[in-house]
Scaffold this active site. Structure first.
Site, PDB file in Angstrom:
ATOM      1  CB  THR A 268      24.042  14.750  60.746  1.00 42.68           C
ATOM      2  OG1 THR A 268      22.691  15.189  60.505  1.00 42.68           O
ATOM      3  CG2 THR A 268      24.413  13.706  59.711  1.00 42.68           C
TER       4      THR A 268
ATOM      5  CG  ASP B  51      19.264  15.918  59.762  1.00 43.80           C
ATOM      6  OD1 ASP B  51      18.399  15.899  60.653  1.00 43.80           O
ATOM      7  OD2 ASP B  51      19.896  16.942  59.438  1.00 43.80           O
TER       8      ASP B  51
ATOM      9  N   GLY C 208      25.435  20.969  63.573  1.00 43.36           N
ATOM     10  CA  GLY C 208      24.492  20.543  64.609  1.00 43.36           C
ATOM     11  C   GLY C 208      25.046  19.379  65.412  1.00 43.36           C
TER      12      GLY C 208
ATOM     13  CG  ASP D 178      21.505  14.656  55.890  1.00 42.17           C
ATOM     14  OD1 ASP D 178      22.435  14.295  56.639  1.00 42.17           O
ATOM     15  OD2 ASP D 178      21.149  15.832  55.761  1.00 42.17           O
TER      16      ASP D 178
ATOM     17  CG  ASP E 221      26.256  18.530  52.826  1.00 41.54           C
ATOM     18  OD1 ASP E 221      26.452  17.676  51.963  1.00 41.54           O
ATOM     19  OD2 ASP E 221      26.281  19.755  52.581  1.00 41.54           O
TER      20      ASP E 221
ATOM     21  NE  ARG F 194      20.653  18.981  56.075  1.00 39.85           N
ATOM     22  CZ  ARG F 194      21.644  19.324  55.272  1.00 39.85           C
ATOM     23  NH1 ARG F 194      21.979  20.592  55.130  1.00 39.85           N
ATOM     24  NH2 ARG F 194      22.331  18.407  54.601  1.00 39.85           N
TER      25      ARG F 194
ATOM     26  NE  ARG G 267      24.244  25.462  62.376  1.00 38.89           N
ATOM     27  CZ  ARG G 267      24.190  24.223  61.910  1.00 38.89           C
ATOM     28  NH1 ARG G 267      24.985  23.878  60.900  1.00 38.89           N
ATOM     29  NH2 ARG G 267      23.365  23.338  62.436  1.00 38.89           N
TER      30      ARG G 267
END
Length: 318
Positions: free
Chosen positions: A125, A127, A11, A129, A103, A171, A72
Site C-alpha cells: 500500500t 499509504d 489498491g 499505514d 489492511d 487514508r 475488491r
C-alpha cells in the site's frame, strides 16, 4: 512438489510486481511450484489460477501496478466466501498463500489463516499505514511522484504568484503528506494526526508574500479534508489567489524506485525462507533496515502512528 500461491489485493502500489517476481523466482529456485491468483480474493473464490514460471515474471521488476491484477470483493468478507476460497485452495493442492496488500488484504489473510490456510502478508500500500513496519510497498515511489508533481506546480504558481493546495492520498495516515512536504520544502502540512489552525496558516502565507515570496504550497492529506475545501478557506482568510490540485491515482503509478525494488526483493526472498522454516501466518516488513515479521494478530493489536520527530523537523524547517 509443494505449491505456493500468490495474489495482490486492494489498491495497487508500485513494487507489487517486483514482490511477485521475488517470491516466484526464489520459490522456483528452492523447488516449489508457483501459482498466481488473478484479481485478488475475487479470483481466489472463482478458481482463477495460473502457473507461474521464470519467464512469466520477466520484465516486471520495473513496472508499476500488478500484472496479477487486483479487485475488491464484498463476498469474500462473508464466511461463505472465505469457505469457497479455502475449498479452491485445497482442491488445487496449494500449501501456502502469499498475500500482497494493505489492511483489508491482511484481514482476509488472517481469516484464511484461522481456517487452516498457511498465509503470509507483504505490506502492499502506498499509504504507509501498516503497523510494525517502517515502510510499505510503493510508499517511497509515491513520495518521489508527489515530489515531482510539487516541483511542476511550484513553477506555474511562481509565475502567477499563487498558493497551491495539494491533496495527496494516505487514508487516515499523514505520512505521504508529511514526508513529501519535508522533502519538497512546502509551507504547511495538514495531516490527520495533528490539529491545525487555518487562520494561522492563512496569516503565515500572507506574511510570506509580504516578504516577497512568489508562491506558497500547502499539503493536505486526504484524511483531513479536500484540497477544494482547504483552498477555499485559505482564500477566504488571506485573500490570496489559491488553487487546489488533487493528485489522485497518479500517485500509484510509475516505475518503482530502487528502494522499493530492493525492499520487495528482500521480503519476497524472506517469505520462502520462512516457509522452509515452517513459520506461518505472519506478515513481513522492515524495521531499522532489517526484514522482520509479526503475526497478523500482533499487527492488528498495534497502532500505526506518524513519526512525531519528523513532524517536529517539519515545523522547525518551515
Amino acid at each position: 512438489m509443494k505449491k505456493i500461491a500468490i495474489l495482490t489485493s486492494g489498491g495497487d502500489s508500485q513494487g507489487m510486481n517486483s514482490a511477485i517476481r521475488a517470491v516466484v523466482r526464489t520459490g522456483l529456485a528452492h523447488g516449489y511450484e508457483m501459482i498466481g491468483v488473478k484479481r485478488g480474493y475475487k479470483g481466489l473464490m472463482e478458481n482463477d489460477f495460473i502457473t507461474l514460471g521464470t519467464k512469466d515474471v520477466s520484465d516486471i521488476l520495473y513496472r508499476g501496478g500488478t500484472f496479477l491484477q487486483s479487485a475488491r470483493s464484498e463476498e469474500f468478507k462473508t464466511d461463505a466466501g472465505q469457505n469457497k476460497a479455502v475449498n479452491n485452495l485445497k482442491e488445487q493442492g496449494i500449501d501456502y498463500l502469499v498475500v500482497i496488500g494493505g489492511d483489508g488484504s491482511y484481514r482476509g489473510a488472517q481469516a484464511l489463516a484461522k481456517k487452516g490456510i498457511k498465509t503470509y502478508g507483504l505490506p502492499g500500500t502506498i499509504d504507509n499505514d501498516i503497523p510494525l513496519t517502517d515502510y510499505t510497498i510503493g510508499f517511497d515511489t509515491t513520495l518521489n511522484v508527489v515530489q515531482d508533481a510539487i516541483s511542476n506546480l511550484r513553477d506555474t504558481m511562481s509565475s502567477h504568484e499563487r498558493v497551491s493546495v495539494i491533496e495527496v492520498m494516505g487514508r487516515n495516515c499523514g505520512d505521504i503528506a508529511l514526508q513529501a512536504g519535508i522533502s519538497s520544502g512546502v509551507d504547511a502540512v495538514l495531516i490527520p494526526e495533528y490539529t491545525y489552525d487555518i487562520t494561522a496558516i492563512a496569516n503565515q502565507l500572507s506574511q510570506g508574500f509580504e516578504r516577497g515570496k512568489t508562491h506558497s504550497i500547502v499539503m493536505v492529506a486526504e484524511g483531513v479534508g479536500t484540497a477544494e475545501e482547504v483552498a477555499a478557506l485559505i482564500k477566504e482568510h488571506s485573500k490570496l489567489d489559491t488553487r487546489p490540485t488533487v493528485l489522485g491515482h497518479i500517485q500509484r503509478g510509475g516505475t518503482p524506485t530502487a528502494f522499493d525494488r530492493l525492499f520487495t526483493s528482500r521480503m519476497g526472498h524472506k517469505v520462502i525462507e520462512l516457509i522452509q522454516e515452517n513459520v506461518t501466518n505472519v506478515a513481513l516488513g522492515m524495521q531499522k533496515n532489517e526484514i522482520t515479521y509479526h503475526t497478523f494478530d500482533d499487527i492488528f493489536a498495534a497502532k500505526n502512528a506518524v513519526d512525531n520527530k519528523l513532524y517536529q523537523i517539519f515545523e522547525d524547517l518551515v
